[in-house]
Design a protein around this motif. Structure first.
Motif, mmCIF file in Angstrom:
data_model
loop_
_atom_site.group_PDB
_atom_site.id
_atom_site.type_symbol
_atom_site.label_atom_id
_atom_site.label_comp_id
_atom_site.label_asym_id
_atom_site.label_seq_id
_atom_site.Cartn_x
_atom_site.Cartn_y
_atom_site.Cartn_z
ATOM 1 N N LYS A 186 71.977 -75.831 9.964
ATOM 2 C CA LYS A 186 70.963 -76.577 9.225
ATOM 3 C C LYS A 186 69.760 -76.839 10.094
ATOM 4 O O LYS A 186 69.845 -76.841 11.317
ATOM 5 N N GLU A 187 68.636 -77.048 9.428
ATOM 6 C CA GLU A 187 67.389 -77.437 10.088
ATOM 7 C C GLU A 187 66.881 -78.684 9.382
ATOM 8 O O GLU A 187 66.746 -78.695 8.161
ATOM 9 N N PHE B 100 63.820 -81.668 9.164
ATOM 10 C CA PHE B 100 62.402 -81.868 9.480
ATOM 11 C C PHE B 100 61.849 -82.906 8.514
ATOM 12 O O PHE B 100 62.540 -83.341 7.597
ATOM 13 N N ASN B 101 60.602 -83.330 8.746
ATOM 14 C CA ASN B 101 59.962 -84.319 7.883
ATOM 15 C C ASN B 101 58.877 -83.667 7.049
ATOM 16 O O ASN B 101 58.215 -82.737 7.504
ATOM 17 N N VAL B 102 58.701 -84.178 5.814
ATOM 18 C CA VAL B 102 57.723 -83.629 4.873
ATOM 19 C C VAL B 102 56.789 -84.735 4.413
ATOM 20 O O VAL B 102 57.242 -85.843 4.108
ATOM 21 N N GLY B 103 55.498 -84.420 4.331
ATOM 22 C CA GLY B 103 54.534 -85.331 3.716
ATOM 23 C C GLY B 103 54.106 -86.480 4.612
ATOM 24 O O GLY B 103 54.630 -86.681 5.703
ATOM 25 N N SER B 104 53.157 -87.244 4.099
ATOM 26 C CA SER B 104 52.598 -88.357 4.877
ATOM 27 C C SER B 104 53.605 -89.489 5.037
ATOM 28 O O SER B 104 53.448 -90.343 5.907
ATOM 29 N N THR B 105 54.649 -89.494 4.197
ATOM 30 C CA THR B 105 55.669 -90.548 4.300
ATOM 31 C C THR B 105 56.820 -90.134 5.205
ATOM 32 O O THR B 105 57.793 -90.876 5.342
ATOM 33 N N ASP B 106 56.710 -88.933 5.853
ATOM 34 C CA ASP B 106 57.766 -88.412 6.729
ATOM 35 C C ASP B 106 59.140 -88.439 6.059
ATOM 36 O O ASP B 106 60.124 -88.900 6.616
ATOM 37 N N THR B 107 59.194 -87.933 4.836
ATOM 38 C CA THR B 107 60.448 -87.838 4.097
ATOM 39 C C THR B 107 61.358 -86.830 4.787
ATOM 40 O O THR B 107 60.920 -85.737 5.142
ATOM 41 N N LYS B 108 62.631 -87.208 4.975
ATOM 42 C CA LYS B 108 63.578 -86.337 5.675
ATOM 43 C C LYS B 108 64.038 -85.203 4.767
ATOM 44 O O LYS B 108 64.461 -85.432 3.639
ATOM 45 N N ALA B 109 63.938 -83.985 5.269
ATOM 46 C CA ALA B 109 64.375 -82.803 4.530
ATOM 47 C C ALA B 109 65.295 -81.982 5.418
ATOM 48 O O ALA B 109 65.114 -81.928 6.633
ATOM 49 N N THR B 110 66.296 -81.346 4.809
ATOM 50 C CA THR B 110 67.227 -80.499 5.544
ATOM 51 C C THR B 110 67.445 -79.215 4.761
ATOM 52 O O THR B 110 67.711 -79.252 3.558
ATOM 53 N N ILE B 111 67.318 -78.083 5.461
ATOM 54 C CA ILE B 111 67.672 -76.791 4.870
ATOM 55 C C ILE B 111 69.056 -76.436 5.391
ATOM 56 O O ILE B 111 69.280 -76.397 6.604
ATOM 57 N N ASN B 112 70.001 -76.206 4.470
ATOM 58 C CA ASN B 112 71.354 -75.783 4.830
ATOM 59 C C ASN B 112 71.444 -74.273 4.672
ATOM 60 O O ASN B 112 71.043 -73.725 3.648
ATOM 61 N N ILE B 113 71.983 -73.621 5.700
ATOM 62 C CA ILE B 113 72.147 -72.173 5.695
ATOM 63 C C ILE B 113 73.648 -71.901 5.697
ATOM 64 O O ILE B 113 74.341 -72.252 6.653
ATOM 65 N N ASP B 114 74.148 -71.310 4.625
ATOM 66 C CA ASP B 114 75.578 -71.043 4.498
ATOM 67 C C ASP B 114 75.809 -69.563 4.238
ATOM 68 O O ASP B 114 75.060 -68.942 3.479
ATOM 69 N N ALA B 115 76.853 -69.022 4.853
ATOM 70 C CA ALA B 115 77.228 -67.633 4.582
ATOM 71 C C ALA B 115 78.002 -67.587 3.274
ATOM 72 O O ALA B 115 78.907 -68.380 3.057
ATOM 73 N N VAL B 116 77.613 -66.676 2.394
ATOM 74 C CA VAL B 116 78.297 -66.530 1.112
ATOM 75 C C VAL B 116 79.369 -65.457 1.243
ATOM 76 O O VAL B 116 80.533 -65.680 0.979
ATOM 77 N N SER B 117 78.968 -64.263 1.692
ATOM 78 C CA SER B 117 79.919 -63.175 1.949
ATOM 79 C C SER B 117 79.203 -62.123 2.773
ATOM 80 O O SER B 117 78.026 -61.857 2.555
ATOM 81 N N GLY B 118 79.908 -61.559 3.723
ATOM 82 C CA GLY B 118 79.305 -60.513 4.549
ATOM 83 C C GLY B 118 78.000 -60.969 5.159
ATOM 84 O O GLY B 118 77.963 -61.925 5.921
ATOM 85 N N PHE B 119 76.922 -60.313 4.784
ATOM 86 C CA PHE B 119 75.609 -60.664 5.322
ATOM 87 C C PHE B 119 74.727 -61.337 4.277
ATOM 88 O O PHE B 119 73.503 -61.276 4.350
ATOM 89 N N ALA B 120 75.368 -61.960 3.276
ATOM 90 C CA ALA B 120 74.614 -62.695 2.264
ATOM 91 C C ALA B 120 74.631 -64.183 2.616
ATOM 92 O O ALA B 120 75.651 -64.717 3.044
ATOM 93 N N TYR B 121 73.490 -64.839 2.420
ATOM 94 C CA TYR B 121 73.363 -66.246 2.778
ATOM 95 C C TYR B 121 72.831 -67.045 1.597
ATOM 96 O O TYR B 121 72.120 -66.512 0.756
#
Length: 115
Positions: free
Chosen positions: A52-53, A55-76
């Motif tokens: 996961k990554e 980071f903060n978004v916008g002037s209010t520094d809203t917390k955001a997270t990108i989750n990276i998950d493997a689905v199968s083989g080389f698919a995410y």
């Protein structure tokens, strides 16, 4: 931006709509996050392709997270969380507690949000 763009989200926050773009190099593990076209995080080489990554978004520094998950083989699968909730859940809750109007004033689209 390169050909590694794998996900784009439009997120409506109190200070407006923000465009989050995510590049993921599945051979190098490269991760790049852009908010409104501006690069905010770059990791050129990562051994771990999932994770996961946060980071903060916008002037209010809203917390955001990108989750990276493997689905199968080389698919995410890429999911975005805002303040610890899935984007869909966040937007549902936000629509319950805010009123939003979209207006066009002299040809300019404006957003009015009351919270």
């Amino acid at each position: 931006m390169s050909g590694d763009l794998v996900a784009v989200w439009e997120v409506a926050l109190s200070d407006g709509v923000h465009r989050i773009e995510f590049e993921h190099g599945t051979t190098t593990g490269k991760r790049v996050i852009y908010i409104d076209g501006k690069e905010v995080i770059r990791r050129d080489w990562m051994f771990k392709l999932v994770g996961k990554e946060t980071f903060n978004v916008g002037s209010t520094d809203t917390k955001a997270t990108i989750n990276i998950d493997a689905v199968s083989g080389f698919a995410y699968e890429y999911t975005l969380e805002i303040n610890g909730q899935s984007l869909r859940k966040y937007m549902e809750n936000r629509s319950k507690v805010t009123s939003t109007w979209l207006l066009n004033l002299d040809g300019i689209d404006c957003r009015v949000v009351l919270g």
